[in-house]
Write an enzyme that holds these catalytic residues in place. Structure first.
Site, PDB file in Angstrom:
ATOM      1  CE  LYS A   1       0.065   6.540   3.389  1.00 32.97           C
ATOM      2  NZ  LYS A   1       0.709   5.541   2.532  1.00 32.97           N
TER       3      LYS A   1
ATOM      4  CD  GLN B   1       3.256   5.018   0.059  1.00 34.48           C
ATOM      5  OE1 GLN B   1       2.861   5.051   1.213  1.00 34.48           O
ATOM      6  NE2 GLN B   1       2.452   5.249  -0.954  1.00 34.48           N
TER       7      GLN B   1
ATOM      8  CG  ASP C   1      -0.558  -0.765   4.121  1.00 34.64           C
ATOM      9  OD1 ASP C   1      -1.374   0.159   3.949  1.00 34.64           O
ATOM     10  OD2 ASP C   1       0.641  -0.702   3.802  1.00 34.64           O
TER      11      ASP C   1
HETATM   12  N1  GUN Z   1       0.640   2.997  -2.137  1.00 34.49           N
HETATM   13  C1  GUN Z   1      -0.531   3.514  -2.547  1.00 34.49           C
HETATM   14  N2  GUN Z   1      -1.500   3.245  -1.636  1.00 34.49           N
HETATM   15  C2  GUN Z   1      -0.911   2.540  -0.644  1.00 34.49           C
HETATM   16  C3  GUN Z   1      -1.388   1.984   0.573  1.00 34.49           C
HETATM   17  O1  GUN Z   1      -2.564   2.063   0.931  1.00 34.49           O
HETATM   18  N3  GUN Z   1      -0.461   1.343   1.330  1.00 34.49           N
HETATM   19  C4  GUN Z   1       0.837   1.231   0.957  1.00 34.49           C
HETATM   20  N4  GUN Z   1       1.663   0.566   1.778  1.00 34.49           N
HETATM   21  N5  GUN Z   1       1.311   1.737  -0.164  1.00 34.49           N
HETATM   22  C5  GUN Z   1       0.434   2.388  -0.960  1.00 34.49           C
END
Ligand code: GUN
Length: 291
Positions: free
Chosen positions: A55, A99, A122
């Protein structure tokens, strides 16, 4: 022999990231500042560390600022909420992603609700979920948004089509169903208690599988000509003694029946990060427009 068109999520995501990079360039000229995404990782889960690293890299490649906060596993809920509050008030930060999963002693719900909905890239905050459900303009969760983009690119107008979503998570299943409803599909949501899943699948012009059960959906469950979007990312033992990634759909079988299908890997996965970048740019634009 494969009949279905294989939807190339990797190429689609690369195009979307290039579009975001161009949008970022214009944003910088317009506002004299750089969109910023803060990503918070608590603990050392290896899969999460890889996601967070990717990311950060892609955020910078799109021309945006990446603020990475790595906190130890034993961080208290109070300290994490304190960091979220600080990021909420930081004008250089337009998007915040914490996350998941979080360590067990921290309430994910509490942390998600602490994020300013305008910065919740998100789209998990109850305000954004509510806006999606009521036809408002919030932020849409990245994975279902990516699925919808690929569907619309392949199919065009989705109105009147029968869509089946397998899975009812807050992250994928429920927002996916809302998005398809917004496109005027007739939407069914299936889950672990659904009685005859195969029969439900056979009705669907659009099938989105997001259950986390490897290769659950078989070829003879699929309506001929259906479009299949496979959100599954399951690590299973391969023939060579190593592990391999498998989706929620038996790809080889489904590709004989569907008109189009996303592969795993290389389908939905790359679109998720690309949509995160798109959401960050959208959030930054809205924050600038609202002062
Ligand atoms: N963990 C796995 N996929 C995601 C996601 O799309 N967003 C977040 N915040 N954590 C994750």
């Amino acid at each position: 022999m494969t009949k279905a068109e294989i939807i190339d999520g990797k190429a689609f995501a690369a195009k979307l990231r290039a579009d975001v990079a161009e949008g970022v360039r214009v944003f910088k000229v317009q506002y004299g500042m750089v969109p910023g995404l803060a990503v918070v990782l608590v603990g050392t889960d290896p899969a999460s560390e890889i996601y967070v690293r990717n990311k950060g890299k892609m955020t910078r490649e799109a021309g945006m600022n990446s603020f990475e906060h790595k906190l130890p596993e034993d961080t208290s809920e109070g300290d994490l909420l304190g960091l979220v509050d600080k990021l909420n008030r930081d004008d250089r930060v337009h998007g915040i992603l914490v996350q998941l999963p979080l360590p067990r002693h921290i309430s994910e719900q509490k942390v998600i609700e602490a994020i300013d909905p305008a910065k919740d890239v998100d789209g998990f905050h109850v305000v954004n979920a509510g806006l999606l459900a009521t036809g408002g303009e919030g932020i849409v969760p990245c994975t279902p948004l990516g699925c919808l983009m690929m569907l619309k690119h392949r199919v065009g107008d989705l109105s009147g089509m029968k869509a089946l979503v397998i899975g009812r998570s807050n992250i994928v299943g429920k927002p996916m169903a809302q998005l398809l409803l917004r496109e005027s599909c007739t939407v069914t949501v299936a889950h672990s208690r659904t009685r005859d899943l195969a029969a439900e699948c056979r009705q669907a012009d659009i099938l989105v599988a997001a259950v986390g059960v490897p290769e659950l959906v078989r070829g003879d469950w699929i309506k001929p000509g259906a479009v299949v979007i496979d959100v599954g990312m399951n690590r299973i033992p391969g023939d060579d003694g190593k592990t391999r990634l498998a989706g929620d759909v038996n790809f080889a079988e489904a590709a004989e029946v569907a008109s189009a299908i996303t592969p795993v890997p290389g389908g939905v996965g790359p679109m998720t990060i690309a949509c995160l970048l798109a959401n960050t740019l959208t959030a930054a634009r809205r924050q600038m427009a609202s002062g």
